[in-house]
Scaffold this motif. Structure first.
Motif, PDB file in Angstrom:
ATOM      1  N   LEU A  91       0.857  -1.086  -0.062  1.00  0.00           N
ATOM      2  CA  LEU A  91       0.075   0.119   0.115  1.00  0.00           C
ATOM      3  C   LEU A  91       0.792   1.235   0.138  1.00  0.00           C
ATOM      4  CD1 LEU A  91      -2.655   1.390   0.249  1.00  0.00           C
ATOM      5  CD2 LEU A  91      -2.750   1.109   2.738  1.00  0.00           C
ATOM      6  N   GLN A  92       1.989   1.209   0.933  1.00  0.00           N
ATOM      7  CA  GLN A  92       2.791   2.516   0.839  1.00  0.00           C
ATOM      8  C   GLN A  92       3.624   2.535  -0.591  1.00  0.00           C
ATOM      9  OE1 GLN A  92       6.027   2.243   3.571  1.00  0.00           O
ATOM     10  NE2 GLN A  92       6.737   4.243   3.103  1.00  0.00           N
ATOM     11  N   ARG A  93       3.872   1.502  -0.844  1.00  0.00           N
ATOM     12  CA  ARG A  93       4.789   1.559  -2.347  1.00  0.00           C
ATOM     13  C   ARG A  93       3.649   2.281  -3.502  1.00  0.00           C
ATOM     14  NH1 ARG A  93       6.693  -3.971  -5.764  1.00  0.00           N
ATOM     15  NH2 ARG A  93       8.265  -2.798  -6.916  1.00  0.00           N
ATOM     16  N   ALA A  94       2.335   1.837  -3.417  1.00  0.00           N
ATOM     17  CA  ALA A  94       1.228   2.685  -4.425  1.00  0.00           C
ATOM     18  C   ALA A  94       1.284   4.035  -4.152  1.00  0.00           C
ATOM     19  CB  ALA A  94      -0.130   1.845  -4.234  1.00  0.00           C
ATOM     20  N   ILE A  95       1.184   4.283  -2.853  1.00  0.00           N
ATOM     21  CA  ILE A  95       0.878   5.845  -2.607  1.00  0.00           C
ATOM     22  C   ILE A  95       2.092   6.510  -2.836  1.00  0.00           C
ATOM     23  CG2 ILE A  95       0.644   7.449  -0.700  1.00  0.00           C
ATOM     24  CD1 ILE A  95      -1.708   5.870  -1.175  1.00  0.00           C
ATOM     25  N   GLU A  96       3.355   6.092  -2.765  1.00  0.00           N
ATOM     26  CA  GLU A  96       5.031   6.580  -3.320  1.00  0.00           C
ATOM     27  C   GLU A  96       4.977   6.674  -4.593  1.00  0.00           C
ATOM     28  OE1 GLU A  96       7.678   4.236  -1.145  1.00  0.00           O
ATOM     29  OE2 GLU A  96       7.474   5.433   0.886  1.00  0.00           O
ATOM     30  N   CYS A  97       4.147   5.887  -5.292  1.00  0.00           N
ATOM     31  CA  CYS A  97       4.313   5.668  -6.837  1.00  0.00           C
ATOM     32  C   CYS A  97       3.196   6.807  -7.483  1.00  0.00           C
ATOM     33  CB  CYS A  97       4.047   4.386  -7.301  1.00  0.00           C
ATOM     34  SG  CYS A  97       5.267   3.168  -7.220  1.00  0.00           S
ATOM     35  N   GLY A  98       2.565   7.703  -6.513  1.00  0.00           N
ATOM     36  CA  GLY A  98       1.623   8.425  -7.088  1.00  0.00           C
ATOM     37  C   GLY A  98       0.180   8.607  -7.080  1.00  0.00           C
ATOM     38  N   VAL A  99      -0.362   7.244  -6.439  1.00  0.00           N
ATOM     39  CA  VAL A  99      -1.595   7.223  -6.448  1.00  0.00           C
ATOM     40  C   VAL A  99      -2.396   7.865  -5.484  1.00  0.00           C
ATOM     41  CG1 VAL A  99      -3.483   5.146  -5.734  1.00  0.00           C
ATOM     42  CG2 VAL A  99      -1.303   4.468  -7.150  1.00  0.00           C
ATOM     43  N   THR A 100      -3.420   8.701  -5.784  1.00  0.00           N
ATOM     44  CA  THR A 100      -4.082   9.343  -4.951  1.00  0.00           C
ATOM     45  C   THR A 100      -5.294   9.106  -4.594  1.00  0.00           C
ATOM     46  OG1 THR A 100      -5.153  10.262  -6.941  1.00  0.00           O
ATOM     47  CG2 THR A 100      -3.360  11.457  -5.969  1.00  0.00           C
ATOM     48  N   ALA A 101      -5.790   7.959  -5.103  1.00  0.00           N
ATOM     49  CA  ALA A 101      -6.992   7.109  -4.766  1.00  0.00           C
ATOM     50  C   ALA A 101      -7.207   5.822  -5.050  1.00  0.00           C
ATOM     51  CB  ALA A 101      -8.500   7.783  -5.491  1.00  0.00           C
ATOM     52  N   VAL A 102      -7.715   5.086  -3.868  1.00  0.00           N
ATOM     53  CA  VAL A 102      -7.818   3.463  -3.868  1.00  0.00           C
ATOM     54  C   VAL A 102      -9.220   3.127  -4.024  1.00  0.00           C
ATOM     55  CG1 VAL A 102      -7.030   1.397  -3.078  1.00  0.00           C
ATOM     56  CG2 VAL A 102      -5.465   3.332  -3.298  1.00  0.00           C
ATOM     57  N   LEU A 103      -9.674   2.225  -4.796  1.00  0.00           N
ATOM     58  CA  LEU A 103     -10.949   1.531  -4.700  1.00  0.00           C
ATOM     59  C   LEU A 103     -10.865  -0.021  -4.731  1.00  0.00           C
ATOM     60  CD1 LEU A 103     -14.036   1.755  -4.432  1.00  0.00           C
ATOM     61  CD2 LEU A 103     -13.840   1.730  -6.869  1.00  0.00           C
ATOM     62  N   ARG A 104     -11.256  -0.791  -4.064  1.00  0.00           N
ATOM     63  CA  ARG A 104     -11.287  -2.444  -4.261  1.00  0.00           C
ATOM     64  C   ARG A 104     -11.816  -2.592  -5.367  1.00  0.00           C
ATOM     65  NH1 ARG A 104     -11.173  -2.056   1.876  1.00  0.00           N
ATOM     66  NH2 ARG A 104      -9.403  -3.110   2.481  1.00  0.00           N
ATOM     67  N   ARG A 105     -11.588  -3.745  -5.918  1.00  0.00           N
ATOM     68  CA  ARG A 105     -12.391  -4.344  -7.137  1.00  0.00           C
ATOM     69  C   ARG A 105     -13.723  -4.776  -6.817  1.00  0.00           C
ATOM     70  NH1 ARG A 105      -8.547  -8.379 -10.597  1.00  0.00           N
ATOM     71  NH2 ARG A 105     -10.621  -8.690 -11.514  1.00  0.00           N
ATOM     72  N   THR A 106     -13.751  -5.323  -5.562  1.00  0.00           N
ATOM     73  CA  THR A 106     -15.011  -5.944  -5.174  1.00  0.00           C
ATOM     74  C   THR A 106     -15.994  -4.876  -4.766  1.00  0.00           C
ATOM     75  OG1 THR A 106     -14.163  -5.877  -2.818  1.00  0.00           O
ATOM     76  CG2 THR A 106     -14.048  -8.099  -4.073  1.00  0.00           C
ATOM     77  N   GLU A 107     -15.584  -3.513  -4.952  1.00  0.00           N
ATOM     78  CA  GLU A 107     -16.479  -2.627  -4.379  1.00  0.00           C
ATOM     79  C   GLU A 107     -16.848  -1.670  -5.808  1.00  0.00           C
ATOM     80  OE1 GLU A 107     -14.567  -0.761  -1.369  1.00  0.00           O
ATOM     81  OE2 GLU A 107     -15.276  -2.252   0.380  1.00  0.00           O
ATOM     82  N   ALA A 108     -15.998  -2.165  -6.846  1.00  0.00           N
ATOM     83  CA  ALA A 108     -16.229  -1.236  -7.929  1.00  0.00           C
ATOM     84  C   ALA A 108     -17.408  -1.246  -8.870  1.00  0.00           C
ATOM     85  CB  ALA A 108     -14.859  -1.482  -8.850  1.00  0.00           C
ATOM     86  N   LEU A 146     -17.408   6.178 -10.383  1.00  0.00           N
ATOM     87  CA  LEU A 146     -17.834   7.588 -10.725  1.00  0.00           C
ATOM     88  C   LEU A 146     -17.307   8.562  -9.671  1.00  0.00           C
ATOM     89  CD1 LEU A 146     -19.116   9.682 -12.883  1.00  0.00           C
ATOM     90  CD2 LEU A 146     -21.273   9.374 -11.583  1.00  0.00           C
ATOM     91  N   ARG A 147     -17.607   8.231  -8.362  1.00  0.00           N
ATOM     92  CA  ARG A 147     -17.401   9.014  -7.267  1.00  0.00           C
ATOM     93  C   ARG A 147     -15.907   9.105  -7.331  1.00  0.00           C
ATOM     94  NH1 ARG A 147     -21.570   6.892  -4.602  1.00  0.00           N
ATOM     95  NH2 ARG A 147     -20.266   5.366  -3.328  1.00  0.00           N
ATOM     96  N   VAL A 191     -13.491   8.588  -9.762  1.00  0.00           N
ATOM     97  CA  VAL A 191     -13.001   9.436 -10.768  1.00  0.00           C
ATOM     98  C   VAL A 191     -13.254  11.015 -10.715  1.00  0.00           C
ATOM     99  CG1 VAL A 191     -13.343  10.174 -13.192  1.00  0.00           C
ATOM    100  CG2 VAL A 191     -13.144   7.669 -12.611  1.00  0.00           C
ATOM    101  N   LEU A 192     -14.306  11.452 -10.251  1.00  0.00           N
ATOM    102  CA  LEU A 192     -14.695  12.803 -10.092  1.00  0.00           C
ATOM    103  C   LEU A 192     -13.665  13.239  -8.754  1.00  0.00           C
ATOM    104  CD1 LEU A 192     -18.415  12.997 -10.550  1.00  0.00           C
ATOM    105  CD2 LEU A 192     -16.812  13.409 -11.906  1.00  0.00           C
ATOM    106  N   ALA A 193     -13.620  12.716  -7.556  1.00  0.00           N
ATOM    107  CA  ALA A 193     -12.793  12.893  -6.562  1.00  0.00           C
ATOM    108  C   ALA A 193     -11.396  13.138  -7.077  1.00  0.00           C
ATOM    109  CB  ALA A 193     -12.692  11.944  -5.601  1.00  0.00           C
ATOM    110  N   ILE A 194     -10.803  12.327  -7.877  1.00  0.00           N
ATOM    111  CA  ILE A 194      -9.403  12.296  -8.429  1.00  0.00           C
ATOM    112  C   ILE A 194      -9.347  13.708  -9.147  1.00  0.00           C
ATOM    113  CG2 ILE A 194      -7.690  11.427  -9.851  1.00  0.00           C
ATOM    114  CD1 ILE A 194      -9.050   8.534  -9.087  1.00  0.00           C
ATOM    115  N   ALA A 195     -10.363  13.942 -10.085  1.00  0.00           N
ATOM    116  CA  ALA A 195     -10.253  14.959 -10.931  1.00  0.00           C
ATOM    117  C   ALA A 195     -10.328  16.405 -10.074  1.00  0.00           C
ATOM    118  CB  ALA A 195     -11.528  15.210 -11.946  1.00  0.00           C
TER     119      ALA A 195
END
Length: 243
Positions: free
Chosen positions: A117-134, A140-141, A143-147
């Motif tokens: 998880l830390q690795r993903a954040i350090e690589c520039g990820v600003t938002a995370v969603l689990r596939r089971t909840e996608a 949509l929420r 994508v809009l939050a990231i934008a």
């Protein structure tokens, strides 16, 4: 652990082969996105089915405009959908992090450790969603939050990240400092099984984890405590009463 920096262009996921980025494209004639209108999105997925699933969920939403391959580097939002964060995923995230035109969200199956998880954040990820909840609404929420420049992280993952960072900070201040929280219950169980002479496959069967997870957990212990190998880790844990 920091993000992997390869001295070559990072691989990107696509719909046909992992080496070729294949973002989803809108039908010809779709008007370009503008301020206050549609958010331009590029999708990178580790397999074609996953890619199609993400696109299908969002294609009919008026707030979203998918960009084609040629325009992927100008997308406001890059969605990366994978099972887990491995070296190939990290390389893609690293490349996207250095693109000032886009912000990156991650749709992920699982994080096998706080380190991933830390690795993903350090690589520039600003938002995370689990596939089971996608589902469509959550995607949509996201994508809009990231934008809008917002960060999104499920509460339990935030807790895991904070706990992991806290362990790293304590280790950095005093690498040999020992407390009861130095090992998690899962880590202690796996080290105990190592001390009993079990190999990776046997530990996986005993704990009902995958062999990959067992290797990752033991590697994280060795790395975090600045040890040499599994034997050293077992001896360290025994001496300090951790197992």
């Amino acid at each position: 652990m920091t993000c992997v920096d390869h001295n070559r262009p990072a691989p990107a996921f696509g719909t046909t082969a992992p080496q070729a980025p294949v973002p989803a494209g809108n039908p010809p004639g779709t008007p370009p996105a503008g301020p206050g209108r549609r958010v331009t999105v590029a999708v990178y997925a580790s397999d074609p089915v996953l890619h199609v699933g993400i696109v299908h969920q969002l294609r009919q939403r008026p707030e979203i405009e998918f960009v084609d391959d040629a325009g992927a580097h100008r997308a406001q939002v890059s969605l990366v959908a994978v099972d887990s964060v491995d070296d190939e995923t990290a390389a893609l995230l690293y490349r996207l992090r250095h693109n000032p035109e886009t912000r990156t969200g991650l749709v992920v199956g699982t994080f096998e450790s706080g380190d991933a998880l830390q690795r993903a954040i350090e690589c520039g990820v600003t938002a995370v969603l689990r596939r089971t909840e996608a589902d469509q609404d959550r995607l949509l929420r996201l994508v809009l939050a990231i934008a809008n420049g917002e960060g999104v992280l499920p509460g339990d993952l935030l807790a895991k990240l904070l706990d992991h960072v806290g362990v790293l900070q304590r280790s950095s201040l005093d690498p040999r400092a020992v407390s009861l929280s130095t090992l998690t219950a899962r880590e202690a169980d796996m080290l105990r099984l190592v001390s009993e002479g079990l190999d990776t496959a046997e530990i996986a069967r005993k704990t009902s984890y995958s062999e990959r997870t067992v290797k990752n957990v033991l590697h994280e212990i060795i790395t975090r405590l600045h040890l040499r190998n599994r034997t050293h880790a077992v001896g360290y844990a025994l001496r300090n009463g951790l197992i």
